[in-house]
Write a protein that holds these residues in place. Structure first.
Motif, PDB file in Angstrom:
ATOM      1  N   UNK A   1       0.835  -1.197   0.000  1.00 41.66           N
ATOM      2  CA  UNK A   1       0.000   0.000   0.000  1.00 41.66           C
ATOM      3  C   UNK A   1       0.871   1.248   0.000  1.00 41.66           C
ATOM      4  N   UNK A   2       0.480   2.226  -0.807  1.00 45.83           N
ATOM      5  CA  UNK A   2       1.142   3.525  -0.786  1.00 45.83           C
ATOM      6  C   UNK A   2       0.385   4.423   0.173  1.00 45.83           C
ATOM      7  N   UNK A   3       1.042   4.873   1.238  1.00 41.02           N
ATOM      8  CA  UNK A   3       0.396   5.716   2.241  1.00 41.02           C
ATOM      9  C   UNK A   3       1.085   7.073   2.276  1.00 41.02           C
ATOM     10  N   UNK A   4       0.358   8.073   2.724  1.00 39.64           N
ATOM     11  CA  UNK A   4       0.828   9.449   2.599  1.00 39.64           C
ATOM     12  C   UNK A   4       2.027   9.785   3.491  1.00 39.64           C
ATOM     13  N   UNK A   5       2.132   9.267   4.704  1.00 38.38           N
ATOM     14  CA  UNK A   5       3.366   9.510   5.455  1.00 38.38           C
ATOM     15  C   UNK A   5       4.611   9.005   4.729  1.00 38.38           C
ATOM     16  N   UNK A   6       4.477   7.870   4.037  1.00 36.83           N
ATOM     17  CA  UNK A   6       5.614   7.323   3.301  1.00 36.83           C
ATOM     18  C   UNK A   6       5.985   8.185   2.112  1.00 36.83           C
ATOM     19  N   UNK A   7       5.005   8.832   1.500  1.00 33.56           N
ATOM     20  CA  UNK A   7       5.287   9.733   0.381  1.00 33.56           C
ATOM     21  C   UNK A   7       6.130  10.908   0.858  1.00 33.56           C
ATOM     22  N   UNK A   8       5.721  11.518   1.964  1.00 31.39           N
ATOM     23  CA  UNK A   8       6.480  12.641   2.503  1.00 31.39           C
ATOM     24  C   UNK A   8       7.897  12.220   2.882  1.00 31.39           C
ATOM     25  N   UNK A   9       8.008  11.059   3.484  1.00 34.48           N
ATOM     26  CA  UNK A   9       9.335  10.591   3.906  1.00 34.48           C
ATOM     27  C   UNK A   9      10.224  10.295   2.699  1.00 34.48           C
ATOM     28  N   UNK A  10       9.656   9.705   1.663  1.00 33.73           N
ATOM     29  CA  UNK A  10      10.435   9.392   0.468  1.00 33.73           C
ATOM     30  C   UNK A  10      10.916  10.666  -0.216  1.00 33.73           C
ATOM     31  N   UNK A  11      10.044  11.648  -0.335  1.00 30.57           N
ATOM     32  CA  UNK A  11      10.442  12.920  -0.959  1.00 30.57           C
ATOM     33  C   UNK A  11      11.569  13.575  -0.169  1.00 30.57           C
ATOM     34  N   UNK A  12      11.434  13.583   1.149  1.00 27.70           N
ATOM     35  CA  UNK A  12      12.470  14.214   1.975  1.00 27.70           C
ATOM     36  C   UNK A  12      13.794  13.466   1.885  1.00 27.70           C
ATOM     37  N   UNK A  13      13.721  12.147   1.700  1.00 30.30           N
ATOM     38  CA  UNK A  13      14.939  11.336   1.668  1.00 30.30           C
ATOM     39  C   UNK A  13      15.662  11.419   0.333  1.00 30.30           C
ATOM     40  N   UNK A  14      14.932  11.638  -0.759  1.00 34.57           N
ATOM     41  CA  UNK A  14      15.535  11.540  -2.086  1.00 34.57           C
ATOM     42  C   UNK A  14      15.478  12.835  -2.885  1.00 34.57           C
ATOM     43  N   UNK A  15      15.089  13.932  -2.250  1.00 28.45           N
ATOM     44  CA  UNK A  15      15.122  15.227  -2.920  1.00 28.45           C
ATOM     45  C   UNK A  15      16.541  15.516  -3.397  1.00 28.45           C
ATOM     46  N   UNK A  16      16.662  15.965  -4.627  1.00 29.72           N
ATOM     47  CA  UNK A  16      17.981  16.224  -5.200  1.00 29.72           C
ATOM     48  C   UNK A  16      18.745  17.255  -4.370  1.00 29.72           C
ATOM     49  N   UNK A  17      20.035  17.040  -4.110  1.00 30.24           N
ATOM     50  CA  UNK A  17      20.825  18.006  -3.337  1.00 30.24           C
ATOM     51  C   UNK A  17      20.766  19.398  -3.953  1.00 30.24           C
TER      52      UNK A  17
ATOM     53  N   UNK B   1      19.281  15.830   0.062  1.00 24.68           N
ATOM     54  CA  UNK B   1      18.902  17.220  -0.133  1.00 24.68           C
ATOM     55  C   UNK B   1      18.914  18.016   1.149  1.00 24.68           C
ATOM     56  N   UNK B   2      18.820  17.344   2.289  1.00 20.58           N
ATOM     57  CA  UNK B   2      18.851  17.979   3.610  1.00 20.58           C
ATOM     58  C   UNK B   2      17.763  19.026   3.800  1.00 20.58           C
ATOM     59  N   UNK B   3      16.781  19.045   2.905  1.00 20.84           N
ATOM     60  CA  UNK B   3      15.663  19.978   3.029  1.00 20.84           C
ATOM     61  C   UNK B   3      16.139  21.408   3.280  1.00 20.84           C
ATOM     62  N   UNK B   4      17.139  21.833   2.510  1.00 20.94           N
ATOM     63  CA  UNK B   4      17.717  23.166   2.730  1.00 20.94           C
ATOM     64  C   UNK B   4      16.773  24.281   2.297  1.00 20.94           C
ATOM     65  N   UNK B   5      16.081  24.072   1.195  1.00 19.19           N
ATOM     66  CA  UNK B   5      15.234  25.128   0.633  1.00 19.19           C
ATOM     67  C   UNK B   5      13.786  24.645   0.653  1.00 19.19           C
ATOM     68  N   UNK B   6      13.041  25.073   1.676  1.00 20.78           N
ATOM     69  CA  UNK B   6      11.658  24.646   1.849  1.00 20.78           C
ATOM     70  C   UNK B   6      10.782  25.880   1.970  1.00 20.78           C
ATOM     71  N   UNK B   7       9.656  25.858   1.280  1.00 20.18           N
ATOM     72  CA  UNK B   7       8.751  27.009   1.327  1.00 20.18           C
ATOM     73  C   UNK B   7       7.314  26.534   1.204  1.00 20.18           C
ATOM     74  N   UNK B   8       6.401  27.388   1.632  1.00 19.72           N
ATOM     75  CA  UNK B   8       4.974  27.156   1.454  1.00 19.72           C
ATOM     76  C   UNK B   8       4.254  28.483   1.613  1.00 19.72           C
ATOM     77  N   UNK B   9       3.017  28.517   1.189  1.00 20.72           N
ATOM     78  CA  UNK B   9       2.226  29.728   1.363  1.00 20.72           C
ATOM     79  C   UNK B   9       1.890  29.926   2.832  1.00 20.72           C
ATOM     80  N   UNK B  10       1.659  31.163   3.200  1.00 20.56           N
ATOM     81  CA  UNK B  10       1.346  31.485   4.583  1.00 20.56           C
ATOM     82  C   UNK B  10       0.050  30.793   5.001  1.00 20.56           C
TER      83      UNK B  10
END
Length: 269
Positions: A6-22, A47-56
């Protein structure tokens, strides 16, 4: 997370954070994506999540795609947008702007068939009004949307599929040689990550229960609790260790632990 295929949403967030391009940027949509990334991100990825943004704000879902594209232009780097299906639908026409963006954009659209965040709230128990007024279901084909706007499309329904597709999207794009010069053709990608709304709630509850159990264990075994009561006639010092023994004296210091529910509801405490 995401057992039994099963693909679950917590795993999606974790995968993106783990494999985001440096060096790449990450733009988070409001509602569940920002909450899941805040809770489940792996902070030791390349990627170390150096550049993260979102709308207010954490709830408004208007204009998220447009904001992410503007963020990529300002950052001058590749950007991954983590967004839910309803937020995508609120700004779907912004996909037309992708052809103007000179940096690779990866859009990870979590499709759970509607507004899944409301499934965590007490209103979900009232089936007579919950659907369609709160969960706002849809049957839109995102593959068709991408075809309309000329955007590359991929679909993932398992953790293995999603990780493979996302990791490939974060690889440096190859230059294409011509007789005159070598150029890089920017390739944007839309990844539809299909999840189940009821499954999503259950997984969040299970992870919350596991975190609660771990917190209780630490509080009961590893934390020394103490307090100072300031009275007109002097200060009363008291302390209580995990074993139940007491201590007193001005040198006593306690550890303060603040806990809050994932969605702020009583059931999540």
């Amino acid at each position: 997370m995401g057992g039994e295929g099963r693909l679950v949403e917590p795993a999606i967030a974790r995968c993106v954070s783990a494999h985001l391009s440096p060096g790449a940027g990450l733009f988070l949509s409001n509602s569940m994506p920002c909450r899941d990334m805040d809770t489940f991100a792996q902070h030791s990825g390349p990627g170390n999540l150096c550049h993260v943004a979102m709308n207010r704000g954490a709830n408004g879902i208007d204009g998220v795609v447009s904001s992410a594209l503007g963020y990529a232009v300002g950052l001058r780097r590749p950007v991954t947008l983590l967004i839910g299906d309803m937020a995508l639908l609120h700004d779907v026409n912004a996909l037309h702007l992708l052809r103007q963006i000179p940096h690779p954009i990866t859009i990870v659209c979590v499709n759970n068939g509607g507004s899944a965040i409301f499934s965590f709230l007490p209103i979900a128990r009232h089936a007579d009004v919950f659907s369609p007024y709160f969960d706002t279901p849809h049957d839109l084909s995102f593959e068709g949307v991408c075809s309309t706007f000329g955007v590359r499309y991929a679909r993932a329904t398992t953790p293995q599929e999603f990780e493979r597709i996302y990791r490939e999207s974060q690889q440096p794009q190859q230059q294409q040689s011509s007789s005159c010069s070598a150029t890089t053709t920017v390739q944007h990608l839309f990844i539809e990550a299909v999840t189940d709304r009821a499954d999503n709630v259950q997984v969040h509850r299970q992870l919350g229960a596991a975190a609660t159990t771990a917190a209780h264990h630490v509080l009961l075994n590893d934390v020394h609790l103490a307090w100072d009561l300031h009275l007109p006639g002097g200060t009363l010092h008291s302390g209580r260790s995990s074993s139940g023994s007491s201590s007193s004296g001005r040198g006593a210091r306690g550890t303060v632990v603040l806990l809050h529910g994932f969605m702020g509801s009583r059931q999540d405490w």
